[in-house]
Design an enzyme around this catalytic site. Sequence first.
Site, PDB file in Angstrom:
ATOM      1  N   ARG A   1      -6.459   3.693  11.656  1.00  0.00           N
ATOM      2  CA  ARG A   1      -7.189   3.779  10.385  1.00  0.00           C
ATOM      3  C   ARG A   1      -7.886   2.457  10.069  1.00  0.00           C
ATOM      4  NH1 ARG A   1      -3.949   5.659   5.087  1.00  0.00           N
ATOM      5  NH2 ARG A   1      -3.163   3.526   5.239  1.00  0.00           N
TER       6      ARG A   1
ATOM      7  N   LYS B   1     -10.454   1.935   3.803  1.00  0.00           N
ATOM      8  CA  LYS B   1      -9.476   1.095   3.094  1.00  0.00           C
ATOM      9  C   LYS B   1     -10.055  -0.319   3.092  1.00  0.00           C
ATOM     10  CE  LYS B   1      -4.440   0.731   2.787  1.00  0.00           C
ATOM     11  NZ  LYS B   1      -4.318   1.029   1.369  1.00  0.00           N
TER      12      LYS B   1
ATOM     13  N   GLU C   1      -6.539  11.350  -6.195  1.00  0.00           N
ATOM     14  CA  GLU C   1      -5.290  10.688  -5.781  1.00  0.00           C
ATOM     15  C   GLU C   1      -4.901   9.698  -6.861  1.00  0.00           C
ATOM     16  OE1 GLU C   1      -5.967   8.281  -2.253  1.00  0.00           O
ATOM     17  OE2 GLU C   1      -7.982   7.795  -2.923  1.00  0.00           O
TER      18      GLU C   1
HETATM   19  N1  PMP Z   1      -4.347   6.284  -1.657  1.00  0.00           N
HETATM   20  C1  PMP Z   1      -4.691   5.002  -1.835  1.00  0.00           C
HETATM   21  C2  PMP Z   1      -5.871   4.679  -2.674  1.00  0.00           C
HETATM   22  C3  PMP Z   1      -3.941   3.982  -1.221  1.00  0.00           C
HETATM   23  O1  PMP Z   1      -4.287   2.699  -1.392  1.00  0.00           O
HETATM   24  C4  PMP Z   1      -2.816   4.324  -0.433  1.00  0.00           C
HETATM   25  C5  PMP Z   1      -2.018   3.266   0.272  1.00  0.00           C
HETATM   26  N2  PMP Z   1      -1.385   2.384  -0.616  1.00  0.00           N
HETATM   27  C6  PMP Z   1      -2.479   5.678  -0.310  1.00  0.00           C
HETATM   28  C7  PMP Z   1      -3.281   6.636  -0.915  1.00  0.00           C
HETATM   29  C8  PMP Z   1      -1.308   6.111   0.522  1.00  0.00           C
HETATM   30  O2  PMP Z   1      -1.628   5.964   1.882  1.00  0.00           O
HETATM   31  P1  PMP Z   1      -0.507   5.635   2.974  1.00  0.00           P
HETATM   32  O3  PMP Z   1       0.471   6.743   2.925  1.00  0.00           O
HETATM   33  O4  PMP Z   1      -1.261   5.586   4.252  1.00  0.00           O
HETATM   34  O5  PMP Z   1       0.105   4.332   2.597  1.00  0.00           O
END
Ligand code: PMP
Length: 285
Positions: free
Chosen positions: A52, A151, A184
């Site tokens: 990612r 990200k 989210e």
């Molecule tokens: N959404 C956002 C905006 C995030 O920054 C994160 C990670 N902190 C997540 C969802 C969760 O992703 P992951 O399970 O890959 O940590």
Amino acid sequence: MSRQVYINGKFVPSAEATVSVFDHGLLYGDGVFEGLRSYGGKVFQIEAHVRRLYESALAICLEIPMSQAEMCAAIDLAVKTNGIDDGYIRAVVTRGAGTLGLDPNRCSNPQVIIIADAIALYPQELYEKGLEIITVSVIRNHPAALSPRIKSLNYLNNILAKIEGLRAGCIEALMLNHKGEVAECTGDNVFLVRDGRLLTPPLDAGILSGITRDVVVELASKAGIEVLKVPLTKHDVYVADECFLTGTAAEIIPVVKVDERSIGTGKPGPMTRSLTEKFHELVRT
Ligand code: PMP
């Protein structure tokens, strides 16, 4: 405790781990990052996180000056060098030092930084009782402007939502997308349970493709639970039987109230608990 921070192939004490004030990561949020977790000294889902990271970099035309395998090895080494058992790792790649102008072509040296530290968890009480969150007015970035799948170091969208949530007394906040659908939370993906099925917004709702989200979908599918990645509205949240959030740092955390409304029984529900148990089993093995 002083940590050894990886910068561009070398480990230096944290106080000496610095980047230039001309780094476009600082000046413009021009860079990408990952947050990873180690359990018993082993980094969980390292390949998925590194993949990612490289996809985020590709999306912003940033070439990371090492291979994905080398990045995995460097992350493992940062964990070992710092004697971290259960910890949190932050991998950052900035565009590097350039001029005061925007032009990324003037930045010659991407900075690769890996910080391995102890994990700061939500208080245990919140895992037992569940979170109370609100829907905030700050909408998630429009995917055509800045894709939430990247990200990037520019987290202002999420920070503005976090501020609004914190001012209302909530440590997480639910963000909608430009269509008014559930996207989210500021740092976590969202799941609902309704009539025994698991629901979560699809990627095209404009969300980060969460790695914990993928793990939970797989655990649920293996347990014979039907998982639907479908557009969801606030209405779906309010009438859900259960709600929980997923993230690398948070793992799985129940949500019992949204916008002052109790979700389901107002207590963490059975599917949330059973998926949490399965998740704990998985990370322990
Ligand atoms: N959404 C956002 C905006 C995030 O920054 C994160 C990670 N902190 C997540 C969802 C969760 O992703 P992951 O399970 O890959 O940590």
